[in-house]
Scaffold this motif. Sequence first.
Motif, PDB file in Angstrom:
ATOM      1  N   TYR A 214       0.826  -1.214   0.000  1.00  0.00           N
ATOM      2  CA  TYR A 214       0.000   0.000   0.000  1.00  0.00           C
ATOM      3  C   TYR A 214       0.858   1.261   0.000  1.00  0.00           C
ATOM      4  O   TYR A 214       0.493   2.258  -0.624  1.00  0.00           O
TER       5      TYR A 214
ATOM      6  N   LEU B 296      -1.009  -4.589  -4.195  1.00  0.00           N
ATOM      7  CA  LEU B 296      -0.682  -3.713  -5.320  1.00  0.00           C
ATOM      8  C   LEU B 296      -1.819  -3.669  -6.342  1.00  0.00           C
ATOM      9  O   LEU B 296      -2.070  -2.637  -6.973  1.00  0.00           O
ATOM     10  N   VAL B 297      -2.510  -4.800  -6.496  1.00  0.00           N
ATOM     11  CA  VAL B 297      -3.644  -4.844  -7.424  1.00  0.00           C
ATOM     12  C   VAL B 297      -4.879  -4.195  -6.795  1.00  0.00           C
ATOM     13  O   VAL B 297      -5.578  -3.402  -7.431  1.00  0.00           O
TER      14      VAL B 297
ATOM     15  N   ARG C 156     -10.759   6.455  -1.060  1.00  0.00           N
ATOM     16  CA  ARG C 156      -9.705   7.463  -0.893  1.00  0.00           C
ATOM     17  C   ARG C 156     -10.253   8.866  -1.187  1.00  0.00           C
ATOM     18  O   ARG C 156      -9.927   9.834  -0.489  1.00  0.00           O
TER      19      ARG C 156
ATOM     20  N   GLN D 256     -10.223   3.465  -4.708  1.00  0.00           N
ATOM     21  CA  GLN D 256     -10.072   4.857  -5.133  1.00  0.00           C
ATOM     22  C   GLN D 256     -11.243   5.696  -4.657  1.00  0.00           C
ATOM     23  O   GLN D 256     -11.071   6.857  -4.252  1.00  0.00           O
TER      24      GLN D 256
ATOM     25  N   LYS E 231      -5.203  -1.920  -4.415  1.00  0.00           N
ATOM     26  CA  LYS E 231      -5.199  -0.478  -4.121  1.00  0.00           C
ATOM     27  C   LYS E 231      -5.517   0.370  -5.341  1.00  0.00           C
ATOM     28  O   LYS E 231      -5.801   1.565  -5.207  1.00  0.00           O
ATOM     29  N   GLU E 232      -5.475  -0.219  -6.539  1.00  0.00           N
ATOM     30  CA  GLU E 232      -5.859   0.477  -7.756  1.00  0.00           C
ATOM     31  C   GLU E 232      -7.298   0.197  -8.168  1.00  0.00           C
ATOM     32  O   GLU E 232      -7.763   0.714  -9.178  1.00  0.00           O
TER      33      GLU E 232
END
Length: 297
Positions: free
Chosen positions: A102, A180-181, A192, A189, A183-184
Amino acid sequence: MKPSAMLSKWRFDQWTAFAAASLAFLLLAAIFGPLLSHYSAAEISDQSLARPSPLHWMGTDIHGRDLLTRLLCGARISFLVGFFGALVSLMIGSAYGALAGYAGGKVDRLLMQLVDLLYSLPTLIFVIVLIALLEAPLRKAFLAWQLTTLLPYIRIFLLFLGLGLVEWLTMARVVRSRVLVLKEALFVQAARVLGRSPWGILRHHILPHLLGIVAVYLTLTVPAVILSESFLSFLGLGVEPPSASLGTLLADGAQTINPIWTAWWLLVFPSGALAWTLWALNVLGDKLRDRLDPSSR
């Protein structure tokens, strides 16, 4: 579906069910077996190296102790070391991998370089050094605190800690790659943008999606820890006598090997129990990976 494909799938599910039943049987035997035995694991008799018989179903060792009772007690300790070592690996690896994935950027590169460095070190030597460094101070501390009843369990605690500290590296890499996958992803999003804190996003949006893959690799870590503990106990660095694990039982059996006569039951039964346990755990782990880990499909 073709009949051959149906037959192959049925056979695979049959083996999985057999592995699950085997693991349940081994766990129940390890937990309740010593309580139902007519013998004590440390009970010495004059029936040294007695062959398997109705009186001693798996024979006795060189001190006349019932091998079946000691095997059940040894399996209990091996299971405890395996499960608790895997839990230590789970906690460290999941937290480390989630933080690295993250955070990203320089923090990610620094943390993963540390993982690569630790991968290059001999893991079992690290456990041996940890036991050598910490065992004597812990013994002195327990004696000072008058905790003499806990002295036989110091080595077991160090096995929990040491094996957990060396088995978390793969877990960290797997969790990091998944984070990594995730968080996108759009829902992360959106969280966030709505102002959720990084800790809140990790806790409520990312970690729940890691349960499947973590469960898979936790299942595969348990047999690895059990095998490592058995190897260390075989070398005399594991569980202290008169307690036993599957590794110490194999070491005791190996000492009876000579060109004239061998007590075969001291090797066959402990090695068979160890092989059966590792097989059942690996089959279940592979099945869970096929079902829950999308990257394996």
